[in-house]
Design a protein around this motif. Sequence first.
Motif, PDB file in Angstrom:
ATOM      1  N   GLN A 186       0.823  -1.216   0.000  1.00 49.91           N
ATOM      2  CA  GLN A 186       0.000   0.000   0.000  1.00 49.91           C
ATOM      3  C   GLN A 186       0.855   1.263   0.000  1.00 49.91           C
ATOM      4  N   ASP A 187       2.167   1.112   0.079  1.00 49.34           N
ATOM      5  CA  ASP A 187       3.074   2.250   0.046  1.00 49.34           C
ATOM      6  C   ASP A 187       2.946   2.945  -1.318  1.00 49.34           C
ATOM      7  N   PRO A 188       3.079   4.269  -1.354  1.00 45.92           N
ATOM      8  CA  PRO A 188       2.976   4.972  -2.642  1.00 45.92           C
ATOM      9  C   PRO A 188       3.963   4.481  -3.705  1.00 45.92           C
ATOM     10  N   MET A 189       5.107   3.937  -3.297  1.00 44.41           N
ATOM     11  CA  MET A 189       6.088   3.453  -4.269  1.00 44.41           C
ATOM     12  C   MET A 189       5.865   1.991  -4.655  1.00 44.41           C
ATOM     13  N   ALA A 190       4.882   1.345  -4.083  1.00 43.26           N
ATOM     14  CA  ALA A 190       4.643  -0.082  -4.340  1.00 43.26           C
ATOM     15  C   ALA A 190       4.554  -0.437  -5.827  1.00 43.26           C
ATOM     16  N   PRO A 191       3.892   0.369  -6.662  1.00 41.07           N
ATOM     17  CA  PRO A 191       3.804  -0.022  -8.073  1.00 41.07           C
ATOM     18  C   PRO A 191       5.145  -0.177  -8.778  1.00 41.07           C
ATOM     19  N   VAL A 192       6.185   0.530  -8.304  1.00 42.18           N
ATOM     20  CA  VAL A 192       7.507   0.378  -8.924  1.00 42.18           C
ATOM     21  C   VAL A 192       8.470  -0.401  -8.035  1.00 42.18           C
ATOM     22  N   TYR A 240      17.191  -5.936  -7.787  1.00 43.30           N
ATOM     23  CA  TYR A 240      16.733  -5.133  -8.909  1.00 43.30           C
ATOM     24  C   TYR A 240      15.970  -3.945  -8.372  1.00 43.30           C
ATOM     25  N   VAL A 241      16.138  -2.808  -9.032  1.00 39.68           N
ATOM     26  CA  VAL A 241      15.413  -1.599  -8.655  1.00 39.68           C
ATOM     27  C   VAL A 241      14.832  -0.978  -9.925  1.00 39.68           C
ATOM     28  N   HIS A 242      13.582  -0.585  -9.836  1.00 44.51           N
ATOM     29  CA  HIS A 242      12.883   0.031 -10.967  1.00 44.51           C
ATOM     30  C   HIS A 242      13.557   1.354 -11.311  1.00 44.51           C
ATOM     31  N   GLU A 243      13.656   1.634 -12.591  1.00 41.40           N
ATOM     32  CA  GLU A 243      14.310   2.861 -13.034  1.00 41.40           C
ATOM     33  C   GLU A 243      13.616   4.116 -12.515  1.00 41.40           C
ATOM     34  N   ARG A 244      12.357   4.003 -12.109  1.00 36.94           N
ATOM     35  CA  ARG A 244      11.624   5.156 -11.573  1.00 36.94           C
ATOM     36  C   ARG A 244      11.523   5.094 -10.037  1.00 36.94           C
ATOM     37  N   ASN A 245      12.528   4.488  -9.401  1.00 37.96           N
ATOM     38  CA  ASN A 245      12.561   4.421  -7.944  1.00 37.96           C
ATOM     39  C   ASN A 245      13.923   4.942  -7.453  1.00 37.96           C
ATOM     40  N   PRO A 246      14.182   6.239  -7.659  1.00 36.57           N
ATOM     41  CA  PRO A 246      15.500   6.781  -7.297  1.00 36.57           C
ATOM     42  C   PRO A 246      15.787   6.748  -5.805  1.00 36.57           C
ATOM     43  N   ARG A 247      14.780   6.849  -4.965  1.00 34.65           N
ATOM     44  CA  ARG A 247      15.004   6.793  -3.514  1.00 34.65           C
ATOM     45  C   ARG A 247      15.615   5.452  -3.131  1.00 34.65           C
ATOM     46  N   ALA A 248      15.044   4.369  -3.657  1.00 29.50           N
ATOM     47  CA  ALA A 248      15.581   3.037  -3.364  1.00 29.50           C
ATOM     48  C   ALA A 248      16.975   2.881  -3.958  1.00 29.50           C
ATOM     49  N   ALA A 249      17.179   3.330  -5.182  1.00 25.38           N
ATOM     50  CA  ALA A 249      18.494   3.210  -5.820  1.00 25.38           C
ATOM     51  C   ALA A 249      19.556   3.931  -4.994  1.00 25.38           C
ATOM     52  N   ALA A 250      19.231   5.105  -4.477  1.00 28.74           N
ATOM     53  CA  ALA A 250      20.194   5.850  -3.652  1.00 28.74           C
ATOM     54  C   ALA A 250      20.510   5.095  -2.365  1.00 28.74           C
ATOM     55  N   ALA A 251      19.501   4.503  -1.750  1.00 27.53           N
ATOM     56  CA  ALA A 251      19.730   3.718  -0.524  1.00 27.53           C
ATOM     57  C   ALA A 251      20.626   2.530  -0.817  1.00 27.53           C
ATOM     58  N   TYR A 252      20.410   1.843  -1.923  1.00 29.37           N
ATOM     59  CA  TYR A 252      21.217   0.672  -2.256  1.00 29.37           C
ATOM     60  C   TYR A 252      22.661   1.064  -2.541  1.00 29.37           C
ATOM     61  N   ARG A 253      22.863   2.184  -3.229  1.00 29.72           N
ATOM     62  CA  ARG A 253      24.235   2.654  -3.480  1.00 29.72           C
ATOM     63  C   ARG A 253      24.919   3.023  -2.160  1.00 29.72           C
ATOM     64  N   ARG A 254      24.188   3.645  -1.248  1.00 31.20           N
ATOM     65  CA  ARG A 254      24.753   4.017   0.050  1.00 31.20           C
ATOM     66  C   ARG A 254      25.223   2.776   0.806  1.00 31.20           C
TER      67      ARG A 254
END
Length: 187
Positions: free
Chosen positions: A25-31, A141-155
Amino acid sequence: MDYVIRSVRAEDWPLAKELRLAALQDPMAPVAFLETYEDAVSRPDAFWQQRTADAAEGIAVRQFVAERPDGGLAGTVTALVERPDGDTRFGAAAQVDQTHVVGVFVHEQDRGNGLTDELFRSAIEWSWSLAEPRVERVRLYVHERNPRAAAAYRRIGFVPSGQTVAVPHDPDARELEYVIERARAEP
């Protein structure tokens, strides 16, 4: 932190179900997830019981949770063992023995305090501790439209591998593979 990071236990299934439904139900769930809330909420309790039991102290899958002082679950991450001769769950077939991190979620009110890092640390340490197979890398894997998650994974230390796959329900979108190689992670 007042959280306890631990493996999920079979008897946690109602909490694990509640956490998964919240994630969907999180707003980012679709990606962020391939499953929908509607599909998940329709599953019987037996499904959730088996899913949680399989991830509790498993040798092919391990789910880690962050438990709040009140006993509720604040977040989760799951590591799935993948072998070159095994089934491909998502993305490219494994080229080496590896784990695949999935189901990453932390409740909004529990974000921003290092909890995601601690969940990942547990999943990665578990991956490196496996003797058979000896895991050579951890991927996600991270969706190309999920920059918040991508930044966390790089960190955390993941780097893009350059591999991408189409999103099953949106073939115009791409999922980007991120990895941590064992050889680079060990001192």
